[in-house]
Enzyme design. Structure first.
Site: not given
Ligand SMILES: NC(=O)C1=CN([C@@H]2O[C@H](COP(=O)(O)OP(=O)(O)OC[C@H]3O[C@@H](n4cnc5c(N)ncnc54)[C@H](OP(=O)(O)O)[C@@H]3O)[C@@H](O)[C@H]2O)C=CC1
Ligand SMILES: Nc1nc2c(ncn2[C@@H]2O[C@H](COP(=O)(O)O)[C@@H](O)[C@H]2O)c(=O)[nH]1
Ligand SMILES: [K+]
Length: 484
Positions: A251-253, A301-303, A305, A308
């Site tokens: 897991d990482t951003a 998924g980036v952003g 959340g 987030c």
């Protein structure tokens, strides 16, 4: 999945809707919700690897209903090993009871009751034999330091463990009738010596006839855990596998980066016998590179959340429906799978992610506001119950993650904050437990699938027709609790 009209822009869940199609599926209970991604889950719902969301109670409760919950990367591996062993020691049907002794106080019981949705504590003697029970109502209007002995009552119903031998569903039906006859909502399960083995609620019995637990090869509840991309990833992953973790999440951003490829290769070199999930990415290129580096499932998924701030801090990300759709298409081509991670607020969002081709959907903040999340239950000035949630890239989480590093390193890392440190997730008084939310989600998804004429998730993805709507279209779909 096909679009009703080809979109000209990237889309969020709120931008789209599902068009009903001709259906031969006669009952929503005929629908099979099990994801086909090698994880062995029987519902497509995963609790996020966030400190405010997943601890042992979340893992246990979700697995008993066929879902997965991922222990976060910030939990030390020795603690994960202890939690995994504890979860695997739980019963797949009986729930873990809250147990106290007669000389414990009412305040002890009230504090403990917030940890589970049972609404009752079993009072036991030194040999763990059942003496009686205490419910929240029994604690009303009595001194908080009164002993439980003074408020406890005999149980309305006590179930014998021997009732559950043989075929389970007929046994559960019988037990449900016992609950009904006794007018009970809660019952301890005891062995022949009266020693408490577990507990069941009336609703829990019903759920056990509908859901199928996520079990490992030895019939024990499944556990998932995450590892970050820093430090000795190989050693950490090896320790997690040794601890019996059934799904490993790297897991990482920014999942589409060199350090992630390295981490994945390190994990692969262990030849893990469990599915490896990696992320997060939002496009086909990221999927290809992570699959090539060794991932079986890609987290997308980036952003989106709730905790987030990445999109506001960096402008980076992608509207989630389009991200899931593109990534799932590429993953499918490569024989891999996708989990849609973040931004899920309604059952409709889960249905849309699955229609877009995700094998499962990861939920964080929504589940933070339940009895089973790890945080303490708090009450605001108007008496509403809530739990605190926070992002895994918030300064609160970064401080915790870097607590063993030097002051200089911690200060430098503290500069990069991409999440909120404190948010209130209110418990829905009608649905305070995570299983209540699972009921809501799975009933919504089952129904969506029958509208599409789909018996399983693969058919749902194949048959789904998705339209793009205006903000007014979305608004039209919202219920109106009061007059206009
Ligand atoms: N889904 C999402 O939108 C997001 C999720 N998160 C979650 O927050 C948690 C912490 O993740 P993370 O911050 O990656 O921490 P990690 O502890 O996983 O470390 C990330 C590593 O990647 C490097 N890196 C390079 N570019 C970036 C970047 N743009 N953002 C972050 N790290 C970068 C960092 O180095 P250096 O520090 O030197 O730059 C560091 O070594 C995870 O659980 C993650 O899933 C976080 C943000 C977005
Ligand atoms: N940019 C950030 N994303 C975060 C952070 N903490 C978690 N997350 C991501 O959100 C999902 C869960 O989404 P939700 O809407 O269901 O809450 C989680 O799995 C991460 O991918 C953060 O601090 N910053
Ligand atoms: K957001």
């Amino acid at each position: 999945m096909r679009f009703l009209n080809e979109p000209s822009t990237d889309l969020t869940y709120s931008d789209v809707f599902l068009v009903p199609s001709r259906s031969d599926v006669v009952s929503r209970l005929d629908v099979d919700l099990s994801p086909q991604d090698g994880t062995g889950a029987s519902i497509p719902v995963v609790a996020a690897n966030m400190t405010a969301v997943t601890g042992r109670r979340m893992v246990e409760t979700l697995a008993r209903r066929g879902g997965l919950a991922v222990l976060p990367q910030d939990v030390p591996v020795e603690v994960i090993a202890e939690v995994a062993a504890w979860v695997k020691d739980r019963h797949p049907v009986y729930e873990t009871p809250l147990r106290l002794r007669p000389d414990n106080t009412v305040i002890d019981a009230l504090h403990l009751m917030a940890k589970r949705s049972h609404g009752a504590v079993v009072v036991v003697d030194g040999g763990q034999r059942c003496l009686g029970e205490v419910s929240a109502r029994d604690c009303e209007g009595v001194d908080r330091f009164a002993s439980l002995e003074s408020v406890m009552r005999p149980t309305l119903l006590t179930l014998q463990a021997s009732m559950f031998t043989g075929e389970l569903v007929p046994a559960l039906r019988k037990v449900f009738e016992l609950f009904d006859g006794a007018g009970a909502a809660f019952a301890p399960v005891v062995d022949d010596d009266g020693v408490v083995q577990g507990a069941l609620t009336r609703t829990g019995v019903l759920r056990s006839t509908i859901y199928r637990p996520a079990l490992d090869a030895d019939g024990r509840l499944k556990v998932a855990a995450a590892v970050g991309i820093n430090g000795d990833v190989r050693a950490k992953a090896a320790a997690l596998l040794e601890a019996g973790v059934d799904v490993l999440v790297v897991d990482t951003a920014h999942g589409h980066q060199a350090k992630m490829f390295e981490a994945l290769r390190a994990v692969r070199s262990l030849d893990p016998a469990v599915p490896v999930v990696a992320g997060n990415v939002v496009g086909a290129g990221g999927v290809r590179d992570l699959v090539e580096a060794g991932a079986d499932i890609i987290k997308v998924g980036v952003g989106p959340g709730a905790m987030c701030t990445t999109r506001m801090m960096t402008a980076v990300g992608r509207p989630q429906f389009s991200a899931v759709y593109e990534c799932a298409r590429e993953a499918r081509r490569l024989g891999a799978h996708v989990w849609a991670d973040g931004g899920v607020r309604y059952p409709r969002d889960v249905a849309l992610a699955l229609a877009a081709g995700a094998s499962q959907v990861m939920i964080g903040s929504w589940f933070a506001g339940t009895h089973e999340s790890p945080g303490d239950l708090l009450t605001d000035s108007s008496g509403r119950e809530y739990k605190e949630s926070f992002g895994m890239a918030s300064s609160r989480a970064v401080q915790q993650r870097t607590r063993t590093e030097g002051a200089f390193e911690r200060a430098r890392k503290g500069l990069f904050e991409e999440g909120i440190s404190s948010s209130r997730m209110f418990l829905d008084p009608a649905r305070p437990g995570v299983e209540d939310l699972l009921d809501l989600i799975t009933s919504g998804v089952r129904s969506a699938m029958t509208y599409a004429g789909a018996l399983d998730l693969e058919q749902f993805h194949e048959r789904a027709v998705v339209g793009v709507q205006s903000a007014a279209g979305y608004e039209e779909g919202r219920p109106v609790p009061q007059s206009w």
